[in-house]
Design a protein around this motif. Structure first.
Motif, PDB file in Angstrom:
ATOM      1  N   LEU A  47      39.364  33.278  25.366  1.00 30.29           N
ATOM      2  CA  LEU A  47      40.082  34.146  26.293  1.00 30.29           C
ATOM      3  C   LEU A  47      40.971  33.340  27.238  1.00 30.29           C
ATOM      4  O   LEU A  47      42.072  33.784  27.596  1.00 30.29           O
ATOM      5  N   ASN A  48      40.495  32.161  27.620  1.00 27.16           N
ATOM      6  CA  ASN A  48      41.338  31.291  28.451  1.00 27.16           C
ATOM      7  C   ASN A  48      42.606  30.900  27.708  1.00 27.16           C
ATOM      8  O   ASN A  48      43.701  30.863  28.287  1.00 27.16           O
ATOM      9  N   GLN A  49      42.450  30.601  26.416  1.00 25.59           N
ATOM     10  CA  GLN A  49      43.616  30.281  25.586  1.00 25.59           C
ATOM     11  C   GLN A  49      44.597  31.447  25.541  1.00 25.59           C
ATOM     12  O   GLN A  49      45.805  31.272  25.706  1.00 25.59           O
ATOM     13  N   LEU A  50      44.061  32.627  25.295  1.00 27.95           N
ATOM     14  CA  LEU A  50      44.906  33.821  25.193  1.00 27.95           C
ATOM     15  C   LEU A  50      45.637  34.103  26.500  1.00 27.95           C
ATOM     16  O   LEU A  50      46.811  34.505  26.491  1.00 27.95           O
ATOM     17  N   GLU A  51      44.958  33.899  27.614  1.00 23.72           N
ATOM     18  CA  GLU A  51      45.600  34.117  28.913  1.00 23.72           C
ATOM     19  C   GLU A  51      46.719  33.114  29.161  1.00 23.72           C
ATOM     20  O   GLU A  51      47.803  33.470  29.639  1.00 23.72           O
ATOM     21  N   LYS A  52      46.465  31.856  28.833  1.00 18.48           N
ATOM     22  CA  LYS A  52      47.486  30.826  29.027  1.00 18.48           C
ATOM     23  C   LYS A  52      48.718  31.098  28.180  1.00 18.48           C
ATOM     24  O   LYS A  52      49.838  30.767  28.561  1.00 18.48           O
ATOM     25  N   LEU A  53      48.501  31.713  27.015  1.00 21.04           N
ATOM     26  CA  LEU A  53      49.611  32.047  26.123  1.00 21.04           C
ATOM     27  C   LEU A  53      50.293  33.352  26.531  1.00 21.04           C
ATOM     28  O   LEU A  53      51.285  33.759  25.910  1.00 21.04           O
ATOM     29  N   GLY A  54      49.747  34.005  27.539  1.00 18.73           N
ATOM     30  CA  GLY A  54      50.339  35.254  28.010  1.00 18.73           C
ATOM     31  C   GLY A  54      50.093  36.430  27.098  1.00 18.73           C
ATOM     32  O   GLY A  54      50.884  37.385  27.070  1.00 18.73           O
ATOM     33  N   LEU A  55      48.976  36.392  26.347  1.00 20.99           N
ATOM     34  CA  LEU A  55      48.706  37.441  25.359  1.00 20.99           C
ATOM     35  C   LEU A  55      47.691  38.480  25.826  1.00 20.99           C
ATOM     36  O   LEU A  55      47.647  39.585  25.276  1.00 20.99           O
ATOM     37  N   VAL A  56      46.867  38.129  26.801  1.00 22.47           N
ATOM     38  CA  VAL A  56      45.887  39.086  27.319  1.00 22.47           C
ATOM     39  C   VAL A  56      45.784  38.960  28.835  1.00 22.47           C
ATOM     40  O   VAL A  56      46.178  37.945  29.418  1.00 22.47           O
ATOM     41  N   LYS A  57      45.243  40.025  29.428  1.00 26.73           N
ATOM     42  CA  LYS A  57      44.906  40.004  30.848  1.00 26.73           C
ATOM     43  C   LYS A  57      43.480  40.516  31.017  1.00 26.73           C
ATOM     44  O   LYS A  57      43.084  41.485  30.369  1.00 26.73           O
ATOM     45  N   ARG A  58      42.722  39.860  31.867  1.00 26.72           N
ATOM     46  CA  ARG A  58      41.380  40.323  32.204  1.00 26.72           C
ATOM     47  C   ARG A  58      41.471  41.309  33.375  1.00 26.72           C
ATOM     48  O   ARG A  58      42.224  41.110  34.313  1.00 26.72           O
ATOM     49  N   GLN A  59      40.687  42.360  33.290  1.00 24.37           N
ATOM     50  CA  GLN A  59      40.674  43.354  34.366  1.00 24.37           C
ATOM     51  C   GLN A  59      39.245  43.829  34.605  1.00 24.37           C
ATOM     52  O   GLN A  59      38.573  44.306  33.683  1.00 24.37           O
ATOM     53  N   ARG A  60      38.778  43.704  35.834  1.00 22.34           N
ATOM     54  CA  ARG A  60      37.423  44.123  36.169  1.00 22.34           C
ATOM     55  C   ARG A  60      37.327  45.651  36.218  1.00 22.34           C
ATOM     56  O   ARG A  60      38.259  46.335  36.654  1.00 22.34           O
ATOM     57  N   SER A  61      36.202  46.164  35.763  1.00 22.89           N
ATOM     58  CA  SER A  61      35.972  47.604  35.761  1.00 22.89           C
ATOM     59  C   SER A  61      35.895  48.139  37.184  1.00 22.89           C
ATOM     60  O   SER A  61      35.315  47.501  38.073  1.00 22.89           O
ATOM     61  N   VAL A  62      36.467  49.314  37.388  1.00 19.56           N
ATOM     62  CA  VAL A  62      36.407  49.959  38.698  1.00 19.56           C
ATOM     63  C   VAL A  62      34.977  50.409  38.991  1.00 19.56           C
ATOM     64  O   VAL A  62      34.504  50.332  40.128  1.00 19.56           O
ATOM     65  N   GLN A  63      34.286  50.885  37.936  1.00 17.51           N
ATOM     66  CA  GLN A  63      32.931  51.387  38.102  1.00 17.51           C
ATOM     67  C   GLN A  63      31.906  50.272  38.296  1.00 17.51           C
ATOM     68  O   GLN A  63      30.929  50.429  39.018  1.00 17.51           O
TER      69      GLN A  63
END
Length: 203
Positions: A118-134
């Motif tokens: 996931l760190n790789q994907l984020e550095k490549l600009g392919l994903v974003k992590r988002q914390r659940s509101v609930q």
């Protein structure tokens, strides 16, 4: 690697000696385990020779996996992407917004391996992590527009390899192949639909 046909299987209808019980004789009474019962009367040395030699299924599958991976790696390199992220993208294209735990389960990974990917994907600009509101402890993984734009090419990387691998099989044979692989999986996992073992490479 060509798979060698097995020609020295004992004919139980003609050889009483082969059907004599041996130390390796199986005791399973599970009606689904027809293969185990069929081979129960084979001499132990023949069972060992076939299952660790000509019938070394694990080696054959591993060899095929390496070939698949090399083909996909070449296509991913054309996109300047590492092959290790293919599995993550594949899972997210089918269901975007998976939690980190759900994604790990889909691609058969655990712990540090998932975080690294996931760190790789984020550095490549392919994903974003988002914390659940609930529940702030839960993290959802979302594809970026950049990843969406690559969808067709990412799928093509695998599709072309699969097309090459299946080109000598008819549609009926392909269906049979997957049916048999499902049964192999059931044997490995202990029951139909069992979880696959965690691996360190989803591609």
């Amino acid at each position: 690697m060509p798979i060698t046909a097995v020609t020295d299987i004992p004919d139980e209808s003609q050889s009483a000696e082969v059907t004599e019980p041996t130390e390796a004789r199986a005791t399973s009474t599970d009606p689904a385990e027809v293969g185990t019962r069929e081979r129960a009367g084979w001499p132990a040395e023949l069972q060992l020779d076939l299952l660790s030699g000509k019938w070394n299924l694990g080696f054959v599958l591993r060899d095929l996996h390496r070939s698949f991976r090399m083909n996909v790696k070449k296509r991913m390199a054309e996109l300047n992407l590492p092959v290790g992220i293919w599995g993550y993208l594949w899972a997210l294209y089918y269901e975007n917004g998976l939690t980190q735990k759900e994604l790990a389960k889909r691609i058969r990974l655990v712990g540090p391996s998932v975080v690294f990917g996931l760190n790789q994907l984020e550095k490549l600009g392919l994903v974003k992590r988002q914390r659940s509101v609930q529940d702030k402890r839960v993290v959802h993984i979302h594809l970026t527009p950049k990843a969406d734009a690559l969808r067709d090419e990412i799928f093509a990387a695998a599709a072309e390899t699969n097309a090459k691998a299946l080109r000598y099989l008819t549609s009926n044979e392909i269906n049979l192949l997957f049916s048999l692989l499902d049964r192999v999986g059931a044997g490995i996992h202990g029951d139909v639909g069992g979880e696959a073992a965690d691996d360190d490479d989803p591609s």
